[in-house]
Scaffold this motif. Structure first.
Motif, PDB file in Angstrom:
ATOM      1  N   GLU A  83       0.823  -1.205   0.000  1.00  0.00           N
ATOM      2  CA  GLU A  83       0.000   0.000   0.000  1.00  0.00           C
ATOM      3  C   GLU A  83       0.857   1.255   0.000  1.00  0.00           C
ATOM      4  OE1 GLU A  83      -2.977   0.071   3.081  1.00  0.00           O
ATOM      5  OE2 GLU A  83      -3.542  -2.024   2.726  1.00  0.00           O
ATOM      6  N   ASN A  91      -2.258   3.457   3.995  1.00  0.00           N
ATOM      7  CA  ASN A  91      -3.446   4.305   3.856  1.00  0.00           C
ATOM      8  C   ASN A  91      -4.600   3.673   3.097  1.00  0.00           C
ATOM      9  OD1 ASN A  91      -2.865   4.550   1.115  1.00  0.00           O
ATOM     10  ND2 ASN A  91      -2.122   6.654   1.270  1.00  0.00           N
ATOM     11  N   GLY A  92      -4.507   2.382   2.778  1.00  0.00           N
ATOM     12  CA  GLY A  92      -5.610   1.707   2.105  1.00  0.00           C
ATOM     13  C   GLY A  92      -5.541   1.750   0.592  1.00  0.00           C
ATOM     14  N   SER A  93      -4.604   2.485   0.005  1.00  0.00           N
ATOM     15  CA  SER A  93      -4.422   2.518  -1.454  1.00  0.00           C
ATOM     16  C   SER A  93      -3.584   1.308  -1.856  1.00  0.00           C
ATOM     17  CB  SER A  93      -3.726   3.805  -1.885  1.00  0.00           C
ATOM     18  OG  SER A  93      -4.503   4.922  -1.561  1.00  0.00           O
ATOM     19  N   THR A 134       0.936  -5.016   4.421  1.00  0.00           N
ATOM     20  CA  THR A 134       0.026  -5.366   5.505  1.00  0.00           C
ATOM     21  C   THR A 134      -0.200  -6.870   5.496  1.00  0.00           C
ATOM     22  OG1 THR A 134      -2.037  -5.150   4.237  1.00  0.00           O
ATOM     23  CG2 THR A 134      -1.163  -3.138   5.277  1.00  0.00           C
TER      24      THR A 134
END
Length: 190
Positions: A83, A91-93, A134
Motif C-alpha cells: 500500500e 493508507n488503504g491505497s 500489511t
C-alpha cells in the motif's frame, strides 16, 4: 512464394537461436532482517489483529516478493497487500495483493523460525518512496516474529490494528518500546 517461405523459415531459425532476454533477478531493496525469536505477535486471533510495516524503496522496479518470519495454522489464509502510506502508516491505497494458504507457512513438526516468501503473481511497479505491506489472517491464526526491541529500521516502522483499540493503525510497541517487523522486500530493478 517459395522464396518468402524460405526467408520466413530462415528468419524463424535465426530468431530461435537468439537467447531470450531474461528479467533481472530480484534484489533486496529494504530489510530489517533481525528476528526476536523470543516474541511472537498474533496475526488474526480473537481480536482480529493485523500487522504492517512501512519501508522505503530507493530504486524503481517491480516488487516481486516480501519475506517475513511467520507460522500459521494450516487452515488460515494470509492476505498481503502493498500500500501507499500517509504519515508513515498504510493508507488503504492497494498497489498489489496476494492471498496465501496458511499451510505454506506451517513448519512440521514444530514451528521453525525463518523468513517465508510471499510472492506476488501481479507485482507492483514502484518508484522510489515509502510504502507498506500489511498482513491479515482469516479462517485461522498465525504468529509473526518481530524484529528486536527498538526502532531497528530507519526507513519505516511497524504497525498494528486490533479490535477494541482506537480505529486506524497504531505504531507497533511492547514493554521494550516501539519495534519493527522482521522483513525483506525484493525488487526486480528496471
Amino acid at each position: 512464394m517459395s522464396i518468402r517461405i524460405v526467408v520466413s523459415g530462415a528468419l524463424a531459425a535465426a530468431l530461435a537461436a537468439v537467447p531470450a532476454l531474461a528479467a533481472p533477478p530480484p534484489e533486496v531493496d529494504a530489510e530489517q532482517p533481525g528476528i526476536d525469536a523470543g516474541t511472537t505477535l498474533a496475526l488474526g486471533g480473537s481480536v482480529s489483529q493485523q500487522l504492517a510495516q512501512s519501508f522505503t524503496l530507493y530504486r524503481k522496479g517491480y516488487l516481486s516478493h516480501v519475506m517475513v518470519p511467520i507460522s500459521c495454522q494450516p487452515k488460515a489464509v494470509v492476505h498481503v497487500t502493498i500500500e501507499k502510506t500517509s504519515a508513515g502508516a498504510p493508507n488503504g491505497s492497494v498497489l498489489a495483493y496476494e492471498a496465501v494458504p496458511g499451510h505454506v507457512f506451517t513448519s512440521v513438526p514444530t514451528p521453525a523460525i525463518g523468513m517465508r516468501m510471499i510472492e506476488f503473481t501481479s507485482p507492483a511497479k514502484l518508484g522510489p518512496g515509502q510504502y507498506a505491506f500489511t498482513l491479515t489472517a482469516k479462517d485461522g491464526d498465525c504468529g509473526v516474529y518481530p524484529g528486536p526491541n527498538g526502532s531497528s529500521y530507519g526507513g519505516g516502522q511497524g504497525w498494528f490494528i486490533a479490535d477494541g483499540n482506537p480505529p486506524g493503525w497504531i505504531e507497533l510497541f511492547d514493554t521494550g518500546g516501539v519495534r519493527d517487523l522482521a522483513f525483506q522486500i525484493y525488487v526486480r530493478p528496471l
